[in-house]
Write a protein that holds these residues in place. Structure first.
Motif, PDB file in Angstrom:
ATOM      1  N   GLY A  62      28.667 -47.483 -46.597  1.00 28.79           N
ATOM      2  CA  GLY A  62      27.328 -48.057 -46.731  1.00 28.79           C
ATOM      3  C   GLY A  62      26.484 -47.824 -45.501  1.00 28.79           C
ATOM      4  O   GLY A  62      26.806 -47.020 -44.623  1.00 28.79           O
ATOM      5  N   ARG A  63      25.400 -48.552 -45.442  1.00 24.02           N
ATOM      6  CA  ARG A  63      24.456 -48.469 -44.336  1.00 24.02           C
ATOM      7  C   ARG A  63      24.523 -49.742 -43.512  1.00 24.02           C
ATOM      8  O   ARG A  63      25.010 -50.773 -43.972  1.00 24.02           O
ATOM      9  N   ASP A  64      23.988 -49.643 -42.306  1.00 22.42           N
ATOM     10  CA  ASP A  64      24.011 -50.795 -41.414  1.00 22.42           C
ATOM     11  C   ASP A  64      22.742 -51.637 -41.501  1.00 22.42           C
ATOM     12  O   ASP A  64      22.507 -52.491 -40.658  1.00 22.42           O
ATOM     13  N   ASN A  65      21.933 -51.396 -42.518  1.00 26.34           N
ATOM     14  CA  ASN A  65      20.663 -52.114 -42.626  1.00 26.34           C
ATOM     15  C   ASN A  65      20.756 -53.297 -43.576  1.00 26.34           C
ATOM     16  O   ASN A  65      19.805 -53.636 -44.267  1.00 26.34           O
ATOM     17  N   ILE A  66      21.915 -53.953 -43.644  1.00 23.93           N
ATOM     18  CA  ILE A  66      22.092 -55.117 -44.491  1.00 23.93           C
ATOM     19  C   ILE A  66      22.415 -56.313 -43.611  1.00 23.93           C
ATOM     20  O   ILE A  66      22.981 -56.153 -42.524  1.00 23.93           O
ATOM     21  N   PRO A  67      22.033 -57.508 -44.040  1.00 21.55           N
ATOM     22  CA  PRO A  67      22.395 -58.697 -43.247  1.00 21.55           C
ATOM     23  C   PRO A  67      23.895 -58.943 -43.304  1.00 21.55           C
ATOM     24  O   PRO A  67      24.476 -59.067 -44.386  1.00 21.55           O
ATOM     25  N   LEU A  68      24.525 -58.980 -42.146  1.00 18.07           N
ATOM     26  CA  LEU A  68      25.973 -59.094 -42.064  1.00 18.07           C
ATOM     27  C   LEU A  68      26.400 -60.548 -41.896  1.00 18.07           C
ATOM     28  O   LEU A  68      25.672 -61.367 -41.331  1.00 18.07           O
ATOM     29  N   ALA A  69      27.606 -60.838 -42.368  1.00 17.54           N
ATOM     30  CA  ALA A  69      28.173 -62.177 -42.189  1.00 17.54           C
ATOM     31  C   ALA A  69      28.665 -62.397 -40.773  1.00 17.54           C
ATOM     32  O   ALA A  69      28.899 -63.538 -40.365  1.00 17.54           O
ATOM     33  N   ALA A  70      28.834 -61.313 -40.019  1.00 16.62           N
ATOM     34  CA  ALA A  70      29.229 -61.383 -38.600  1.00 16.62           C
ATOM     35  C   ALA A  70      30.537 -62.129 -38.400  1.00 16.62           C
ATOM     36  O   ALA A  70      30.712 -62.883 -37.447  1.00 16.62           O
ATOM     37  N   GLY A  71      31.487 -61.925 -39.311  1.00 18.29           N
ATOM     38  CA  GLY A  71      32.809 -62.530 -39.146  1.00 18.29           C
ATOM     39  C   GLY A  71      32.870 -64.012 -39.428  1.00 18.29           C
ATOM     40  O   GLY A  71      33.817 -64.682 -39.002  1.00 18.29           O
ATOM     41  N   LEU A  72      31.911 -64.554 -40.136  1.00 19.41           N
ATOM     42  CA  LEU A  72      31.891 -65.987 -40.412  1.00 19.41           C
ATOM     43  C   LEU A  72      32.935 -66.355 -41.460  1.00 19.41           C
ATOM     44  O   LEU A  72      33.048 -65.711 -42.498  1.00 19.41           O
ATOM     45  N   PHE A  73      33.710 -67.395 -41.182  1.00 20.26           N
ATOM     46  CA  PHE A  73      34.679 -67.916 -42.139  1.00 20.26           C
ATOM     47  C   PHE A  73      34.916 -69.385 -41.831  1.00 20.26           C
ATOM     48  O   PHE A  73      34.446 -69.914 -40.808  1.00 20.26           O
ATOM     49  N   ASP A  74      35.655 -70.051 -42.718  1.00 16.21           N
ATOM     50  CA  ASP A  74      35.909 -71.485 -42.567  1.00 16.21           C
ATOM     51  C   ASP A  74      37.071 -71.684 -41.594  1.00 16.21           C
ATOM     52  O   ASP A  74      38.247 -71.654 -41.979  1.00 16.21           O
ATOM     53  N   ARG A  75      36.735 -71.923 -40.344  1.00 14.03           N
ATOM     54  CA  ARG A  75      37.765 -72.036 -39.307  1.00 14.03           C
ATOM     55  C   ARG A  75      38.565 -73.317 -39.450  1.00 14.03           C
ATOM     56  O   ARG A  75      39.792 -73.325 -39.251  1.00 14.03           O
ATOM     57  N   ASP A  76      37.909 -74.427 -39.750  1.00 14.93           N
ATOM     58  CA  ASP A  76      38.620 -75.697 -39.889  1.00 14.93           C
ATOM     59  C   ASP A  76      39.655 -75.632 -41.003  1.00 14.93           C
ATOM     60  O   ASP A  76      40.783 -76.118 -40.847  1.00 14.93           O
ATOM     61  N   LEU A  77      39.276 -75.043 -42.121  1.00 21.99           N
ATOM     62  CA  LEU A  77      40.228 -74.902 -43.219  1.00 21.99           C
ATOM     63  C   LEU A  77      41.404 -74.021 -42.810  1.00 21.99           C
ATOM     64  O   LEU A  77      42.561 -74.305 -43.162  1.00 21.99           O
ATOM     65  N   THR A  97      49.056 -71.348 -48.775  1.00 22.26           N
ATOM     66  CA  THR A  97      49.886 -70.387 -49.502  1.00 22.26           C
ATOM     67  C   THR A  97      49.652 -68.965 -49.014  1.00 22.26           C
ATOM     68  O   THR A  97      50.601 -68.199 -48.822  1.00 22.26           O
ATOM     69  N   LEU A  98      48.406 -68.597 -48.787  1.00 20.90           N
ATOM     70  CA  LEU A  98      48.094 -67.224 -48.372  1.00 20.90           C
ATOM     71  C   LEU A  98      48.471 -66.966 -46.919  1.00 20.90           C
ATOM     72  O   LEU A  98      48.726 -65.817 -46.539  1.00 20.90           O
ATOM     73  N   GLY A  99      48.476 -67.990 -46.089  1.00 16.38           N
ATOM     74  CA  GLY A  99      48.955 -67.827 -44.727  1.00 16.38           C
ATOM     75  C   GLY A  99      47.906 -67.336 -43.757  1.00 16.38           C
ATOM     76  O   GLY A  99      46.715 -67.216 -44.083  1.00 16.38           O
ATOM     77  N   PRO A 100      48.320 -67.016 -42.541  1.00 19.52           N
ATOM     78  CA  PRO A 100      47.371 -66.681 -41.470  1.00 19.52           C
ATOM     79  C   PRO A 100      46.714 -65.322 -41.603  1.00 19.52           C
ATOM     80  O   PRO A 100      45.796 -65.021 -40.841  1.00 19.52           O
ATOM     81  N   HIS A 101      47.168 -64.488 -42.536  1.00 23.20           N
ATOM     82  CA  HIS A 101      46.563 -63.164 -42.668  1.00 23.20           C
ATOM     83  C   HIS A 101      45.231 -63.196 -43.405  1.00 23.20           C
ATOM     84  O   HIS A 101      44.504 -62.195 -43.409  1.00 23.20           O
ATOM     85  N   TYR A 102      44.896 -64.316 -44.019  1.00 20.61           N
ATOM     86  CA  TYR A 102      43.692 -64.407 -44.843  1.00 20.61           C
ATOM     87  C   TYR A 102      42.833 -65.571 -44.375  1.00 20.61           C
ATOM     88  O   TYR A 102      43.338 -66.583 -43.878  1.00 20.61           O
ATOM     89  N   VAL A 103      41.531 -65.399 -44.556  1.00 15.04           N
ATOM     90  CA  VAL A 103      40.555 -66.431 -44.203  1.00 15.04           C
ATOM     91  C   VAL A 103      39.642 -66.657 -45.404  1.00 15.04           C
ATOM     92  O   VAL A 103      39.479 -65.777 -46.259  1.00 15.04           O
ATOM     93  N   LEU A 104      39.076 -67.851 -45.458  1.00  9.20           N
ATOM     94  CA  LEU A 104      38.156 -68.198 -46.544  1.00  9.20           C
ATOM     95  C   LEU A 104      36.779 -67.646 -46.212  1.00  9.20           C
ATOM     96  O   LEU A 104      36.077 -68.179 -45.348  1.00  9.20           O
ATOM     97  N   LEU A 105      36.408 -66.586 -46.882  1.00  7.78           N
ATOM     98  CA  LEU A 105      35.095 -65.988 -46.649  1.00  7.78           C
ATOM     99  C   LEU A 105      33.987 -66.892 -47.151  1.00  7.78           C
ATOM    100  O   LEU A 105      32.979 -67.111 -46.461  1.00  7.78           O
ATOM    101  N   HIS A 106      34.174 -67.441 -48.362  1.00  8.17           N
ATOM    102  CA  HIS A 106      33.141 -68.332 -48.912  1.00  8.17           C
ATOM    103  C   HIS A 106      33.745 -69.104 -50.076  1.00  8.17           C
ATOM    104  O   HIS A 106      34.649 -68.619 -50.772  1.00  8.17           O
ATOM    105  N   SER A 107      33.231 -70.300 -50.279  1.00  7.71           N
ATOM    106  CA  SER A 107      33.592 -71.115 -51.434  1.00  7.71           C
ATOM    107  C   SER A 107      32.338 -71.831 -51.927  1.00  7.71           C
ATOM    108  O   SER A 107      31.454 -72.181 -51.131  1.00  7.71           O
ATOM    109  N   ALA A 108      32.284 -72.034 -53.233  1.00  5.69           N
ATOM    110  CA  ALA A 108      31.122 -72.687 -53.845  1.00  5.69           C
ATOM    111  C   ALA A 108      31.600 -73.519 -55.022  1.00  5.69           C
ATOM    112  O   ALA A 108      32.708 -73.326 -55.538  1.00  5.69           O
TER     113      ALA A 108
END
Length: 656
Positions: free
Chosen positions: A610-625, A367-378
């Motif tokens: 913010g600051r750059d001293n935080i652990p980053l997700a580095a662009g991780l998302f659910d590619r298969d989905l 529904t959301l289309g190619p402009h959006y990615v799943l950052l996280h699900s739980a």
């Protein structure tokens, strides 16, 4: 080459050799003297030597000057070097010029003069040909072309009409200037005046790359729509992206300037900022400053993506009642038509979710289309939460963390409880909690206990640092984040019987539900401060979301006759005043696969650098989905087009 006196260089060599004496040279000198005497009127007066000859004599040694005799020859250009011959007209082009000589002569009039400076120029004799003769020495070649000046000026008696010393100097000057023009790249015009080359008064403008490729066009030119972005941003946001502030690269016609320095090579179309080489060498992005230049989470990067530093967030909750059947279309739920633009982030919480959680997430992605990615699900039992974000914003998210709480006495039964997801976006920390509290009309205290257990037992954040630890409390998870959104099936009811509620709903069929909210348990408890301390809720202008007959718009018609209630809610809180502004708060009545109607809210949330001293997700998302959802979306569109085509082809016209 020409000497400073105007003669070609080989002429002096011929004169020097003439001074050595000899029968041939004496005979030629006598003939030259007779010709000079006839030209002077026969009085025997010595001829006047032209300026170029005098200057040539000055260059000779003193002991050779008395014995020198002038030889009346016509100087010829020397044989060009290989480089000069390649730069001049070749034989093939010269033949083409001879072929079109008549047409060129018709365009120029030798008697016509022009008042413009340099519009007409006197052309020199014809260029040299391959056939050559050596009048003075083999080292001094001369053309034997029939169009040479000697052939044109020779008298029938074999005497030259231009053999005088004065004519010799003038002709030598003309030949020298013409030969110099040839070396400078100018062609001959066959003894006829010709038009000079027209040069522009100022430099030509840069050429516009008007090609079919859109990417090439936008890389070198700014569209007219983009030129108005600065004015639009100032009026709407009050702040303009710094990537569009470098006006040194722009010219009047919207093209990029070629004269800009490499220090100012900022893109005028892209939202990306150039990275300095020294920053690439030195920065590790494990520590940084709030206002550091080039910081990934810094103010410059934030202003580029959000000039007004506000982002849009969609938050929704839905009790699916464990139904296997999913709605055919989720557009009305996720993409309502009221706001003109889609949001930057979508957070959907589900209670009593469908058995196939993966299928539900695929439907959301479709529904959301190619402009959006799943950052996280739980998930926590049948509690689901999915966080979708615009794909170009995933680089500014920290690692995503989640935690769960079970509020049932038997912890193995995970139908009631809470699920929390937290992360930092730029310099703003977010916490999203979806809950399913204890049901029952009179179990208000149990629901308050569920709330208290959740805020104490939800262990977040874990590795991501708190953005403001001085305002945090170890006993309340909601105080450890800048922005908190809590949504779910809270199961708070209306303290009124069914008949009274139905009568109020019938009296106000529109959006005026203020009379019903007077009996709302959650509104009453929040006003006392016994639950959701510090939280707010937007004004409610929709009908109760519970309890409906499945597939119908009517409330419960079973024997239980449950009272319609606002069980599904969205509340929020912020560390800073006015950071969260509710834009819309409503339900989705078109989805009827459950006894609950989905409830959603749209927010505008202030984001800080913010600051750059935080652990980053580095662009991780659910590619298969992502890939599965996009394929399904494309397939659905193809099927829709095929159905429309079949409908048009199956239309039958009948005449009655």
């Amino acid at each position: 080459m020409s000497t400073p006196n105007g003669f070609p260089q080989h002429s002096r060599v011929c004169l020097a050799r003439t001074m050595e004496g000899g029968a041939v040279q004496d005979l030629q000198a006598k003939k030259a003297g007779k010709a000079a005497k006839n030209e002077a009127g026969g009085d025997g007066a010595p001829p006047k030597i032209g300026t170029p000859i005098s200057e040539t004599l000055k260059l000779l040694p003193e002991e050779l000057k008395p014995n020198m005799k002038i030889k009346p020859i016509t100087p010829r250009p020397p044989r060009k070097s290989r480089l000069e011959r390649a730069a001049s007209l070749d034989e093939k082009s010269w033949r083409k010029w001879r072929r079109f000589r008549t047409s060129q002569e018709s365009l120029t009039d030798p008697n016509e003069t022009s008042s413009s400076n340099g519009s007409l120029q006197e052309a020199s004799p014809s260029p040299p040909s391959r056939g050559r003769a050596s009048p003075c020495d083999p080292c001094c070649p001369q053309e034997s072309s029939p169009s040479s000046p000697d052939a044109l000026e020779a008298s029938p008696g074999g005497k030259s009409r231009g053999g005088g010393a004065s004519d010799l100097g003038k002709r030598a000057s003309e030949i020298s200037s013409a030969f110099g023009g040839l070396l400078r790249g100018k062609g001959f015009a066959g003894g006829k005046p010709r038009l000079s080359q027209i040069m522009p008064a100022r430099s030509l403008p840069p050429v516009e790359l008007n090609v079919a490729s859109h990417s090439l066009r936008t890389a070198n030119r700014i569209d007219s729509d983009y030129l108005a972005y600065r004015l639009y941003s100032q009026n709407k946001f009050g702040r303009v992206s710094s990537s569009l502030s470098d006006s040194r690269l722009l010219q009047g016609n919207g093209t990029l300037s070629d004269s800009c320095s490499t220090d100012s090579m900022k893109s005028t179309l892209s939202v990306l900022t150039p990275i300095r080489a020294k920053d690439v060498r030195s920065r590790s992005y494990l520590e940084g400053s709030l206002m550091a230049n080039g910081a990934l989470m810094g103010a410059e990067e934030l202003s580029r993506y959000f000039p007004d530093r506000n982002m849009g967030i969609f938050v929704a909750t839905w009790n699916m009642q464990g139904q296997k059947e999913l709605p055919v279309n989720l557009d009305d739920f996720l993409l309502p038509t009221d706001p003109d633009f889609a949001q930057d982030m979508y957070v959907i919480g589900v209670q009593e979710g469908c058995p196939d959680r993966r299928e539900w997430e695929i439907r959301l992605q479709e529904t959301l289309g190619p402009h959006y990615v799943l950052l996280h699900s739980a998930a926590h039992g049948v509690l689901y939460m999915s966080v979708f974000i615009r794909r170009d914003l995933i680089w500014f998210c920290s690692e995503v963390e989640y935690a769960t709480v079970t509020t049932r006495i038997v912890s193995q039964i995970k139908t009631k409880g809470a699920l929390g997801i937290s992360f930092t976006f730029f310099g703003t920390s977010f916490l999203f909690i979806t809950s399913h509290f204890t049901s029952g009309d009179s179990k208000v205290n149990e629901r308050k206990l569920d709330y208290n257990k959740t805020i104490q037992a939800l262990t977040l954040p874990k590795n991501v640092p708190d953005t403001n630890p001085y305002r945090s409390s170890s006993s309340d998870v909601t105080t450890r984040f800048d922005e908190v959104f809590w949504f779910g099936d809270f199961n708070f009811r209306l303290n009124k019987d069914r008949e009274t509620v139905d009568s109020i709903l019938n009296q106000s069929p529109g959006t005026d539900v203020s009379k019903l909210l007077l009996y709302d348990q959650l509104t009453s408890e929040m006003s006392r401060g016994s639950i959701f301390k510090g939280f707010q809720e937007a004004d409610i202008h929709f009908r109760p979301s519970y309890k409906f007959d499945i597939g119908k718009d009517s409330y419960d018609t079973t024997s239980k006759q449950r009272t319609p209630s606002y069980t599904d809610r969205v509340v929020f809180r912020s560390r800073y005043k006015d950071d969260i502004q509710a834009v819309k708060y409503s339900s989705c009545p078109v989805i009827k696969t459950s006894d609950h109607r989905p409830v959603f809210a749209l927010f505008r949330v202030k984001v800080r650098p913010g600051r750059d001293n935080i652990p980053l997700a580095a662009g991780l998302f659910d590619r298969d989905l992502y890939l599965i959802g996009i394929r399904r979306r494309a397939t659905r569109e193809l099927l829709r087009r095929r159905e429309r085509k079949d409908q048009r082809s199956s239309i039958i016209c009948s005449i009655s």
